[in-house]
Design a protein around this motif. Structure first.
Motif, PDB file in Angstrom:
ATOM      1  N   MET A   6       0.853  -1.186   0.000  1.00  0.00           N
ATOM      2  CA  MET A   6       0.000   0.000   0.000  1.00  0.00           C
ATOM      3  C   MET A   6       0.883   1.227   0.000  1.00  0.00           C
ATOM      4  O   MET A   6       1.879   1.290   0.718  1.00  0.00           O
ATOM      5  N   LYS A   7       0.548   2.199  -0.832  1.00  0.00           N
ATOM      6  CA  LYS A   7       1.289   3.457  -0.856  1.00  0.00           C
ATOM      7  C   LYS A   7       0.323   4.573  -0.493  1.00  0.00           C
ATOM      8  O   LYS A   7      -0.695   4.785  -1.161  1.00  0.00           O
ATOM      9  N   PHE A   8       0.632   5.290   0.579  1.00  0.00           N
ATOM     10  CA  PHE A   8      -0.225   6.377   1.047  1.00  0.00           C
ATOM     11  C   PHE A   8       0.319   7.719   0.583  1.00  0.00           C
ATOM     12  O   PHE A   8       1.532   7.917   0.499  1.00  0.00           O
ATOM     13  N   LYS A   9      -0.603   8.650   0.327  1.00  0.00           N
ATOM     14  CA  LYS A   9      -0.176  10.007   0.008  1.00  0.00           C
ATOM     15  C   LYS A   9       0.550  10.637   1.187  1.00  0.00           C
ATOM     16  O   LYS A   9       1.461  11.444   1.011  1.00  0.00           O
ATOM     17  N   ARG A  10       0.130  10.258   2.385  1.00  0.00           N
ATOM     18  CA  ARG A  10       0.750  10.800   3.594  1.00  0.00           C
ATOM     19  C   ARG A  10       0.424   9.884   4.771  1.00  0.00           C
ATOM     20  O   ARG A  10      -0.581   9.185   4.760  1.00  0.00           O
ATOM     21  N   ILE A  11       1.267   9.929   5.767  1.00  0.00           N
ATOM     22  CA  ILE A  11       1.005   9.253   7.036  1.00  0.00           C
ATOM     23  C   ILE A  11       1.201  10.277   8.139  1.00  0.00           C
ATOM     24  O   ILE A  11       2.239  10.943   8.209  1.00  0.00           O
ATOM     25  N   TYR A  12       0.196  10.410   8.980  1.00  0.00           N
ATOM     26  CA  TYR A  12       0.261  11.310  10.123  1.00  0.00           C
ATOM     27  C   TYR A  12       0.967  10.599  11.271  1.00  0.00           C
ATOM     28  O   TYR A  12       0.606   9.473  11.617  1.00  0.00           O
ATOM     29  N   VAL A  13       1.963  11.249  11.840  1.00  0.00           N
ATOM     30  CA  VAL A  13       2.658  10.704  13.004  1.00  0.00           C
ATOM     31  C   VAL A  13       2.580  11.751  14.111  1.00  0.00           C
ATOM     32  O   VAL A  13       3.156  12.837  13.990  1.00  0.00           O
ATOM     33  N   GLU A  14       1.862  11.410  15.147  1.00  0.00           N
ATOM     34  CA  GLU A  14       1.630  12.334  16.253  1.00  0.00           C
ATOM     35  C   GLU A  14       2.837  12.297  17.196  1.00  0.00           C
ATOM     36  O   GLU A  14       2.924  11.439  18.074  1.00  0.00           O
ATOM     37  N   VAL A  44       9.132   4.218  14.078  1.00  0.00           N
ATOM     38  CA  VAL A  44       7.976   4.445  13.212  1.00  0.00           C
ATOM     39  C   VAL A  44       8.427   4.701  11.779  1.00  0.00           C
ATOM     40  O   VAL A  44       7.883   4.132  10.825  1.00  0.00           O
ATOM     41  N   LEU A  45       9.430   5.558  11.604  1.00  0.00           N
ATOM     42  CA  LEU A  45       9.909   5.882  10.261  1.00  0.00           C
ATOM     43  C   LEU A  45      10.410   4.638   9.535  1.00  0.00           C
ATOM     44  O   LEU A  45      10.179   4.476   8.329  1.00  0.00           O
ATOM     45  N   LYS A  46      11.094   3.758  10.255  1.00  0.00           N
ATOM     46  CA  LYS A  46      11.571   2.516   9.636  1.00  0.00           C
ATOM     47  C   LYS A  46      10.392   1.677   9.131  1.00  0.00           C
ATOM     48  O   LYS A  46      10.457   1.080   8.051  1.00  0.00           O
ATOM     49  N   LYS A  47       9.327   1.645   9.919  1.00  0.00           N
ATOM     50  CA  LYS A  47       8.195   0.787   9.578  1.00  0.00           C
ATOM     51  C   LYS A  47       7.309   1.379   8.480  1.00  0.00           C
ATOM     52  O   LYS A  47       6.645   0.639   7.743  1.00  0.00           O
ATOM     53  N   VAL A  48       7.290   2.707   8.363  1.00  0.00           N
ATOM     54  CA  VAL A  48       6.440   3.336   7.333  1.00  0.00           C
ATOM     55  C   VAL A  48       7.253   3.724   6.104  1.00  0.00           C
ATOM     56  O   VAL A  48       6.686   4.235   5.124  1.00  0.00           O
ATOM     57  N   ASN A  49       8.544   3.481   6.131  1.00  0.00           N
ATOM     58  CA  ASN A  49       9.449   4.023   5.111  1.00  0.00           C
ATOM     59  C   ASN A  49       9.012   3.714   3.684  1.00  0.00           C
ATOM     60  O   ASN A  49       9.081   4.582   2.798  1.00  0.00           O
ATOM     61  N   ASP A  50       8.571   2.488   3.446  1.00  0.00           N
ATOM     62  CA  ASP A  50       8.195   2.088   2.088  1.00  0.00           C
ATOM     63  C   ASP A  50       6.752   2.463   1.733  1.00  0.00           C
ATOM     64  O   ASP A  50       6.330   2.237   0.593  1.00  0.00           O
ATOM     65  N   TYR A  51       6.031   3.032   2.681  1.00  0.00           N
ATOM     66  CA  TYR A  51       4.597   3.248   2.477  1.00  0.00           C
ATOM     67  C   TYR A  51       4.224   4.686   2.114  1.00  0.00           C
ATOM     68  O   TYR A  51       3.096   4.932   1.703  1.00  0.00           O
ATOM     69  N   THR A  52       5.139   5.622   2.279  1.00  0.00           N
ATOM     70  CA  THR A  52       4.798   7.013   1.962  1.00  0.00           C
ATOM     71  C   THR A  52       6.059   7.848   1.810  1.00  0.00           C
ATOM     72  O   THR A  52       7.133   7.484   2.315  1.00  0.00           O
ATOM     73  N   SER A  74      15.717  15.948  11.890  1.00  0.00           N
ATOM     74  CA  SER A  74      16.910  15.293  11.371  1.00  0.00           C
ATOM     75  C   SER A  74      16.609  13.868  10.909  1.00  0.00           C
ATOM     76  O   SER A  74      17.113  13.413   9.871  1.00  0.00           O
ATOM     77  N   LEU A  75      15.756  13.176  11.657  1.00  0.00           N
ATOM     78  CA  LEU A  75      15.380  11.812  11.271  1.00  0.00           C
ATOM     79  C   LEU A  75      14.549  11.797   9.991  1.00  0.00           C
ATOM     80  O   LEU A  75      14.709  10.908   9.154  1.00  0.00           O
ATOM     81  N   THR A  76      13.664  12.773   9.822  1.00  0.00           N
ATOM     82  CA  THR A  76      12.889  12.819   8.574  1.00  0.00           C
ATOM     83  C   THR A  76      13.805  13.060   7.389  1.00  0.00           C
ATOM     84  O   THR A  76      13.563  12.546   6.294  1.00  0.00           O
ATOM     85  N   LYS A  77      14.853  13.821   7.612  1.00  0.00           N
ATOM     86  CA  LYS A  77      15.847  14.047   6.549  1.00  0.00           C
ATOM     87  C   LYS A  77      16.609  12.757   6.254  1.00  0.00           C
ATOM     88  O   LYS A  77      16.847  12.402   5.092  1.00  0.00           O
TER      89      LYS A  77
END
Length: 278
Positions: A6-14, A44-52, A74-77
Motif C-alpha cells: 500500500m502506498k499512502f499520500k501521507r502518514i500522520y505521526v503524532e 515508526v519511520l523505519k516501519k512506514v518508510n516504504d509506504y509514503t 533530522s530523522l525525517t531528513k
C-alpha cells in the motif's frame, strides 16, 4: 500470496498529543498525555518508510512543543521524507531557526482560528511567514459557520488584506509566492458519543492516509485522535500486519461500497465532504 504494498499520500505521526492551548472547537482527548521519543519516532519511520513519501507531524497536540524537535526533523531528513506540520503558530518565531535548517519541510499549516491570548500573535505569525525559507504556508481559518466568520477572523483578514494588498480574500487565495489562505467551515469531530450517526458514505481515511498516535496506535484517519478505530499498534506490530488485518480490510471494503464499517466512521460527519465530491 503476499499483499500488494500500500502506498499512502501521507502518514500522520503524532509526535506529541500535548497542546499549549485549550480551544473550544477542538475535541478533548481522553488519552494520557505523552511525547513520542526520537527513538520511537525512528522506529515508526523505519516501519512506514516504504509506504509514503510524506510525513505529517501531527494528529492532536502542538508539534512545535516537542522537546527534541531538531532530532525529529533530522530523522525525517535521514529517511528522505517530506514533512508537513499543522501548528497553532504560538511557537513559530521561537522555532524559526530550526525550521529554516531543513529543506525537506514541505508545508506548514497555521491555524489562525486557534484561541489564544498571546500579544502580537498575528504580527508574530506574519513575521515568521516572511522569514521561512522552504515550506509552502497555509494560513487557515477553519471555524467559519456556513461561510460566516466571527469578528476576530474579520479583523485578522483585514490585516492580511492590507499586508498583501489584496482587496478580496477567498479560499485558496494566493497571498504571495508559496503563501496561501485557507477558509473552511467548522466540523463536528468524530466521536462514538456525539449525536451524529450515518452508516452510508465514503472517505479517504485508510486509503490516502492513516495516522499513528503518540502511543503507537494506528488510526483510520487524522480525526480519530483517540484511536477509537485502533487498527493495531506500530510499536509491537509491523505496518504490513496492521494493513493485512480483517478490520482494516473491512473498513476499506466498506468505503468502496459507500458504507462506514467502523463505529467511529459512522459517527463522523466529515465524510459528507467526500460524498459531495462524487
Amino acid at each position: 500470496m503476499g499483499m500488494e504494498l500500500m502506498k499512502f499520500k501521507r502518514i500522520y505521526v503524532e509526535i506529541t498529543n500535548i497542546c499549549n492551548l485549550n480551544c473550544s472547537f477542538c475535541s478533548k482527548s481522553s488519552l494520557p498525555k505523552r511525547e513520542m521519543s526520537s527513538i520511537e519516532f525512528e522506529e515508526v519511520l523505519k516501519k512506514v518508510n516504504d509506504y509514503t513519501d510524506f510525513i505529517y507531524l501531527h494528529v492532536k497536540g502542538e508539534p512545535l512543543l516537542h522537546k527534541d524537535l531538531n532530532s525529529i526533523f533530522s530523522l525525517t531528513k535521514k529517511y528522505n521524507k517530506k514533512v508537513c506540520i499543522t501548528t497553532n503558530g504560538v511557537f513559530l518565531r521561537e522555532k524559526l531557526d530550526i525550521l529554516n535548517m531543513y529543506d525537506n519541510i514541505y508545508q506548514i499549516n497555521i491555524s489562525l482560528h486557534s484561541e489564544n491570548k498571546k500579544d502580537n500573535y498575528l504580527e508574530d505569525i506574519l513575521f515568521v511567514v516572511d522569514k521561512l525559507k522552504y515550506p509552502y504556508i497555509s494560513l487557515r481559518f477553519w471555524t467559519l459557520d456556513k461561510g460566516i466568520m466571527d469578528s476576530r477572523t474579520k479583523v485578522y483578514l483585514d490585516i492580511i488584506k492590507n499586508k498583501y494588498n489584496i482587496s478580496k480574500l477567498l479560499n485558496n487565495t494566493k497571498l504571495k509566492d508559496k503563501v496561501y489562505l485557507s477558509l473552511d467551515d467548522k466540523f463536528i469531530w468524530p466521536s462514538i458519543n456525539n449525536g451524529y450517526y450515518q452508516e452510508n458514505g465514503t472517505c479517504y481515511g485508510g486509503k490516502s492516509h492513516i495516522a499513528i498516535l503518540a502511543d503507537g496506535t494506528v488510526s483510520i484517519c487524522c480525526l480519530d485522535g483517540d484511536g477509537v478505530s485502533n487498527l493495531g499498534n506500530v510499536f509491537n506490530s509491523s505496518l504490513e500486519d496492521v494493513l493485512s488485518s480483517e478490520k482494516y480490510r473491512s473498513a476499506i471494503k466498506g468505503f468502496q461500497d459507500n458504507k462506514a464499517f467502523l463505529d467511529i466512521c459512522k459517527h463522523c460527519s466529515y465524510k459528507e465532504r467526500f460524498n459531495n465530491k462524487k
